[in-house]
Design a protein around this motif. Sequence first.
Motif, PDB file in Angstrom:
ATOM      1  N   GLY A  95       0.806  -1.218   0.000  1.00 60.56           N
ATOM      2  CA  GLY A  95       0.000   0.000   0.000  1.00 60.56           C
ATOM      3  C   GLY A  95       0.840   1.270   0.000  1.00 60.56           C
ATOM      4  N   VAL A  96       0.157   2.396  -0.042  1.00 61.31           N
ATOM      5  CA  VAL A  96       0.831   3.692  -0.209  1.00 61.31           C
ATOM      6  C   VAL A  96       0.936   4.475   1.101  1.00 61.31           C
ATOM      7  N   GLN A  97       0.261   4.006   2.120  1.00 61.70           N
ATOM      8  CA  GLN A  97       0.336   4.720   3.404  1.00 61.70           C
ATOM      9  C   GLN A  97       1.637   4.397   4.126  1.00 61.70           C
ATOM     10  N   THR A  98       2.208   5.394   4.770  1.00 66.91           N
ATOM     11  CA  THR A  98       3.439   5.161   5.547  1.00 66.91           C
ATOM     12  C   THR A  98       3.076   4.463   6.860  1.00 66.91           C
ATOM     13  N   LEU A  99       4.104   3.936   7.509  1.00 65.04           N
ATOM     14  CA  LEU A  99       3.869   3.273   8.803  1.00 65.04           C
ATOM     15  C   LEU A  99       3.333   4.290   9.820  1.00 65.04           C
ATOM     16  N   GLU A 100       3.842   5.520   9.749  1.00 68.36           N
ATOM     17  CA  GLU A 100       3.369   6.571  10.671  1.00 68.36           C
ATOM     18  C   GLU A 100       1.872   6.807  10.465  1.00 68.36           C
ATOM     19  N   GLU A 101       1.444   6.855   9.194  1.00 69.56           N
ATOM     20  CA  GLU A 101       0.013   7.065   8.903  1.00 69.56           C
ATOM     21  C   GLU A 101      -0.824   5.887   9.390  1.00 69.56           C
ATOM     22  N   ILE A 102      -0.316   4.694   9.157  1.00 74.51           N
ATOM     23  CA  ILE A 102      -1.051   3.500   9.611  1.00 74.51           C
ATOM     24  C   ILE A 102      -1.131   3.497  11.140  1.00 74.51           C
ATOM     25  N   ASN A 103      -0.012   3.829  11.793  1.00 72.54           N
ATOM     26  CA  ASN A 103      -0.005   3.846  13.262  1.00 72.54           C
ATOM     27  C   ASN A 103      -0.969   4.893  13.823  1.00 72.54           C
ATOM     28  N   SER A 104      -1.055   6.068  13.168  1.00 68.22           N
ATOM     29  CA  SER A 104      -2.017   7.086  13.648  1.00 68.22           C
ATOM     30  C   SER A 104      -3.440   6.561  13.536  1.00 68.22           C
ATOM     31  N   GLU A 105      -3.697   5.853  12.412  1.00 67.81           N
ATOM     32  CA  GLU A 105      -5.034   5.290  12.222  1.00 67.81           C
ATOM     33  C   GLU A 105      -5.323   4.238  13.310  1.00 67.81           C
ATOM     34  N   LEU A 106      -4.306   3.455  13.640  1.00 67.80           N
ATOM     35  CA  LEU A 106      -4.494   2.422  14.677  1.00 67.80           C
ATOM     36  C   LEU A 106      -4.685   3.056  16.053  1.00 67.80           C
ATOM     37  N   ALA A 107      -3.974   4.166  16.288  1.00 69.02           N
ATOM     38  CA  ALA A 107      -4.123   4.864  17.579  1.00 69.02           C
ATOM     39  C   ALA A 107      -5.554   5.376  17.711  1.00 69.02           C
ATOM     40  N   ALA A 108      -6.104   5.936  16.604  1.00 72.82           N
ATOM     41  CA  ALA A 108      -7.483   6.447  16.618  1.00 72.82           C
ATOM     42  C   ALA A 108      -8.474   5.289  16.796  1.00 72.82           C
TER      43      ALA A 108
END
Length: 140
Positions: free
Chosen positions: A23-36
């Motif tokens: 995918g195109v999302q960075t790990l930081e973006e994925i982690n923010s989504e998981l935090a939410a």
Amino acid sequence: MKFLVLNGVNLNMTGRREKGVYGVQTLEEINSELAAFCAERGDEAEFFQSNLEGEICSRLHEADGAYDGIVLNAGAFTHYSYAIRDAIASIRVPVVEVHMSNVHAREEFRKKSVLTEVCRGEILGFGKNSYKLALESFRL
Ligand code: DQA
């Protein structure tokens, strides 16, 4: 509940490497989504990534007694790291193994995980949602 989301080797390149697979999302973006995702449920998550096998082992040791569950994508370490396997076996916190890709539909060497036997379970093939399904599994 309090979770640790642990990512191993090369996962810091997510969003930049093999985009068709990861995918195109960075790990930081994925982690923010998981935090939410966790916050919506009243849960808490901490995140750690390392390209160094020993650092993953040390993080697992430190996690003992500190979390209700660990979501682990060990990356390529999955396929050969007896050190990470032993670290998982040495702690009481349940670990769910995660892969974004369907490793069984890829190269032969990816079909073998040396970690699964010591994990509570394994979720794979759902992209970033593999992490969400793993977090959800601790509620079952
Ligand atoms: C991966 C699959 C592994 O085989 C690979 O080495 C990775 C990522 C996944 O998330 O699909 O780095 O764990």
